[in-house]
Design a protein around this motif. Structure first.
Motif, mmCIF file in Angstrom:
data_model
loop_
_atom_site.group_PDB
_atom_site.id
_atom_site.type_symbol
_atom_site.label_atom_id
_atom_site.label_comp_id
_atom_site.label_asym_id
_atom_site.label_seq_id
_atom_site.Cartn_x
_atom_site.Cartn_y
_atom_site.Cartn_z
ATOM 1 N N TYR A 187 0.821 -1.212 0.000
ATOM 2 C CA TYR A 187 0.000 0.000 0.000
ATOM 3 C C TYR A 187 0.856 1.264 0.000
ATOM 4 O O TYR A 187 0.609 2.183 -0.796
ATOM 5 N N ILE A 188 1.855 1.348 0.868
ATOM 6 C CA ILE A 188 2.605 2.604 0.981
ATOM 7 C C ILE A 188 3.477 2.854 -0.256
ATOM 8 O O ILE A 188 3.875 3.997 -0.506
ATOM 9 N N GLN A 189 3.740 1.809 -1.042
ATOM 10 C CA GLN A 189 4.497 1.994 -2.279
ATOM 11 C C GLN A 189 3.593 2.241 -3.482
ATOM 12 O O GLN A 189 4.069 2.350 -4.619
ATOM 13 N N GLY A 190 2.280 2.318 -3.208
ATOM 14 C CA GLY A 190 1.335 2.631 -4.268
ATOM 15 C C GLY A 190 0.969 1.470 -5.163
ATOM 16 O O GLY A 190 0.390 1.659 -6.237
ATOM 17 N N ASN A 191 1.262 0.252 -4.716
ATOM 18 C CA ASN A 191 0.956 -0.928 -5.526
ATOM 19 C C ASN A 191 -0.445 -1.475 -5.284
ATOM 20 O O ASN A 191 -0.892 -2.374 -6.000
ATOM 21 N N SER A 192 -1.123 -0.976 -4.260
ATOM 22 C CA SER A 192 -2.491 -1.412 -3.988
ATOM 23 C C SER A 192 -3.303 -0.222 -3.509
ATOM 24 O O SER A 192 -2.760 0.736 -2.943
ATOM 25 N N MET A 207 -10.987 -4.227 11.513
ATOM 26 C CA MET A 207 -11.040 -2.769 11.420
ATOM 27 C C MET A 207 -10.794 -2.349 9.971
ATOM 28 O O MET A 207 -10.049 -3.020 9.254
ATOM 29 N N ASP A 208 -11.400 -1.235 9.546
ATOM 30 C CA ASP A 208 -11.061 -0.674 8.242
ATOM 31 C C ASP A 208 -10.065 0.458 8.455
ATOM 32 O O ASP A 208 -9.623 0.707 9.584
ATOM 33 N N HIS A 209 -9.719 1.156 7.378
ATOM 34 C CA HIS A 209 -8.689 2.187 7.523
ATOM 35 C C HIS A 209 -9.169 3.397 8.331
ATOM 36 O O HIS A 209 -8.350 4.201 8.785
ATOM 37 N N TYR A 210 -10.486 3.505 8.520
ATOM 38 C CA TYR A 210 -11.000 4.596 9.344
ATOM 39 C C TYR A 210 -10.766 4.315 10.837
ATOM 40 O O TYR A 210 -10.532 5.237 11.620
ATOM 41 N N SER A 211 -10.861 3.054 11.233
ATOM 42 C CA SER A 211 -10.737 2.704 12.652
ATOM 43 C C SER A 211 -9.372 2.141 13.028
ATOM 44 O O SER A 211 -9.045 2.064 14.215
ATOM 45 N N PHE A 212 -8.566 1.757 12.034
ATOM 46 C CA PHE A 212 -7.254 1.202 12.342
ATOM 47 C C PHE A 212 -6.405 2.280 13.014
ATOM 48 O O PHE A 212 -6.180 3.358 12.444
ATOM 49 N N PRO A 213 -5.919 2.039 14.237
ATOM 50 C CA PRO A 213 -5.279 3.113 15.013
ATOM 51 C C PRO A 213 -3.952 3.621 14.456
ATOM 52 O O PRO A 213 -3.483 4.687 14.883
ATOM 53 N N TYR A 214 -3.357 2.905 13.523
ATOM 54 C CA TYR A 214 -2.058 3.327 12.992
ATOM 55 C C TYR A 214 -2.148 3.915 11.585
ATOM 56 O O TYR A 214 -1.124 4.101 10.924
ATOM 57 N N MET A 215 -3.359 4.248 11.144
ATOM 58 C CA MET A 215 -3.508 4.786 9.795
ATOM 59 C C MET A 215 -2.769 6.120 9.620
ATOM 60 O O MET A 215 -2.123 6.336 8.568
ATOM 61 N N PRO A 216 -2.790 7.043 10.587
ATOM 62 C CA PRO A 216 -2.004 8.273 10.416
ATOM 63 C C PRO A 216 -0.511 7.982 10.235
ATOM 64 O O PRO A 216 0.161 8.639 9.424
ATOM 65 N N ALA A 217 -0.006 6.994 10.961
ATOM 66 C CA ALA A 217 1.408 6.637 10.832
ATOM 67 C C ALA A 217 1.692 6.009 9.475
ATOM 68 O O ALA A 217 2.755 6.239 8.882
ATOM 69 N N ILE A 218 0.728 5.232 8.965
ATOM 70 C CA ILE A 218 0.890 4.630 7.634
ATOM 71 C C ILE A 218 0.918 5.721 6.570
ATOM 72 O O ILE A 218 1.764 5.720 5.670
#
Length: 240
Positions: A187-192, A207-218
């Motif tokens: 994901y972070i390399q833009g492949n997905s 959890m989805d990306h709204y509730s995943f607690p580390y999404m800001p860090a990702i």
């Protein structure tokens, strides 16, 4: 002849059984309490006998009517689910050698429905829920002492954050760490796309990306895959 004048009532057994079910007392502590109150000769097969059966047998030795009284009281009880404090107590006892891994698993999974890998959802804490209904049934017999020590550290973390603790518990298994690196790296390399990340997050963490607690860090390490191992250590609560 049953001792119907005994000062030990059915309430004593209900209280003791609830303490075990919540995790406040280990199997060994229950047996020690019983021995301090009544004579409970243990049989050879009692090493593996479920705790509630031992309690029911001890209660029947005093008064045959106690069995139904205990069953009735527990069937209406709302305070029998394993708790965070109970998990900590049982894990510490296992790591200290006071109970076996098998006895820890027996305590943690008593509520799970046969054939239902998700167990019964009556927990107030999603980290405890995951630990008892999913992690231990799947990996309990394979976890190392170091992994159990890490699980204890996770539950003792302050301040409590059940979402982060559940993530860390999922990441106890080495293969889950590798999956984390693979899917988040993609994901972070833009492949997905975010939708594909959500499939992984929902499947593994609920959890989805709204509730995943580390999404800001990702989001903060987009196109910087070299920073992903540090994020993994943080999510696994292994960061110093």
């Amino acid at each position: 002849m049953k001792n119907e004048m005994s000062p030990v009532t059915s309430v004593y057994f209900v209280t003791l059984l609830k303490a075990y079910l919540r995790g406040n007392k280990t199997r060994q502590e229950v047996i020690e309490d019983l021995h301090s109150m009544i004579s409970l000769p243990l049989k050879n097969e009692d090493t593996h006998t479920e705790v509630s059966r031992l309690l029911f047998r001890a209660a029947a030795e005093i008064n045959e009517a106690y069995y139904q009284e205990i069953v009735t009281a527990l069937s209406h009880a709302t305070d029998t689910a394993p708790t965070r404090e109970g998990v900590i107590h049982q894990l510490q006892a296992m790591l200290d050698g006071q109970i076996t891994t098998e006895q820890l698993l027996q305590w943690a999974t008593w509520h799970n429905e046969p054939g239902d890998t998700n167990g019964v959802s009556f927990f107030n804490d999603i980290a405890v829920d995951y630990f008892c209904t999913q992690l231990l049934p799947a990996y309990g017999a394979m976890l190392t002492t170091a992994q159990y020590q890490q699980a204890l550290k996770i539950f003792q973390s302050e301040p409590h954050n059940s979402l982060k603790e559940k993530v860390a518990l999922v990441l106890l298994a080495e293969k889950e760490k590798q999956r984390f690196l693979f899917y988040l790296g993609d994901y972070i390399q833009g492949n997905s796309a975010i939708e594909q990340l959500d499939v992984y997050l929902l499947h593994k963490f609920g959890m989805d990306h709204y509730s995943f607690p580390y999404m800001p860090a990702i989001t903060a390490i987009q196109q910087e895959p070299g920073k992903l191992p540090a994020l993994l250590r943080m999510a696994a609560m292994e960061a110093s």
